[in-house]
Design a protein around this motif. Structure first.
Motif, short mmCIF file in Angstrom:
data_model
loop_
_atom_site.label_atom_id
_atom_site.label_comp_id
_atom_site.label_asym_id
_atom_site.label_seq_id
_atom_site.Cartn_x
_atom_site.Cartn_y
_atom_site.Cartn_z
N PRO A 4 -59.67 -15.44 70.71
CA PRO A 4 -61.09 -15.19 70.85
C PRO A 4 -61.60 -15.72 72.19
O PRO A 4 -61.13 -16.74 72.69
CB PRO A 4 -61.73 -15.93 69.68
N SER A 5 -62.52 -15.01 72.75
CA SER A 5 -63.04 -15.43 74.04
C SER A 5 -63.88 -16.69 73.86
O SER A 5 -64.37 -17.01 72.78
CB SER A 5 -63.86 -14.33 74.68
N TRP A 7 -66.80 -17.24 75.01
CA TRP A 7 -68.20 -16.93 74.76
C TRP A 7 -68.45 -16.60 73.29
O TRP A 7 -69.51 -16.91 72.75
CB TRP A 7 -68.67 -15.78 75.65
N ARG A 8 -67.49 -15.95 72.65
CA ARG A 8 -67.67 -15.67 71.22
C ARG A 8 -67.70 -16.96 70.41
O ARG A 8 -68.48 -17.09 69.47
CB ARG A 8 -66.55 -14.77 70.72
N GLY A 9 -66.85 -17.90 70.79
CA GLY A 9 -66.85 -19.19 70.11
C GLY A 9 -68.16 -19.93 70.31
O GLY A 9 -68.72 -20.51 69.38
N ARG A 10 -68.67 -19.89 71.55
CA ARG A 10 -69.94 -20.54 71.83
C ARG A 10 -71.09 -19.86 71.08
O ARG A 10 -71.98 -20.53 70.57
CB ARG A 10 -70.24 -20.55 73.33
N ALA A 11 -71.05 -18.53 71.02
CA ALA A 11 -72.09 -17.80 70.30
C ALA A 11 -72.05 -18.13 68.81
O ALA A 11 -73.09 -18.30 68.17
CB ALA A 11 -71.93 -16.30 70.53
N ARG A 12 -70.85 -18.23 68.26
CA ARG A 12 -70.70 -18.59 66.85
C ARG A 12 -71.23 -19.99 66.60
O ARG A 12 -71.95 -20.25 65.62
CB ARG A 12 -69.23 -18.49 66.45
#
Length: 74
Positions: A4-5, A7-12
């Motif tokens: 997972p990128s 940014w996806r982790g940060r968004a989550r």
């Protein structure tokens, strides 16, 4: 191998934080929560926007009328 990128982790993480904050605020400020829910349910924001547009559309012709009938000194 797909990972997972970042940014996806940060968004989550940000979404989880926002949900937690929302829950905490609901329990701490129940009056504000109920007030906002009621305002949204009666569409107060839509009504306020409509009223502001009507005021603006009334003010423009009113300025023309005042300009036409006002004395020259004004």
């Amino acid at each position: 191998m797909t990972r997972p990128s970042r940014w996806r982790g940060r968004a989550r993480d940000l979404a989880a934080w926002a949900r937690t904050l929302h829950t905490r605020l609901e329990t701490r400020l129940p009056v504000v929560t109920r007030l906002v829910e009621r305002m949204v349910s009666v569409s107060i924001f839509d009504s306020a926007t409509r009223l502001a547009a009507q005021c603006f559309l009334t003010a423009v012709p009113l300025l023309f009328v005042i300009g036409a009938y006002a004395p020259t000194a004004v």
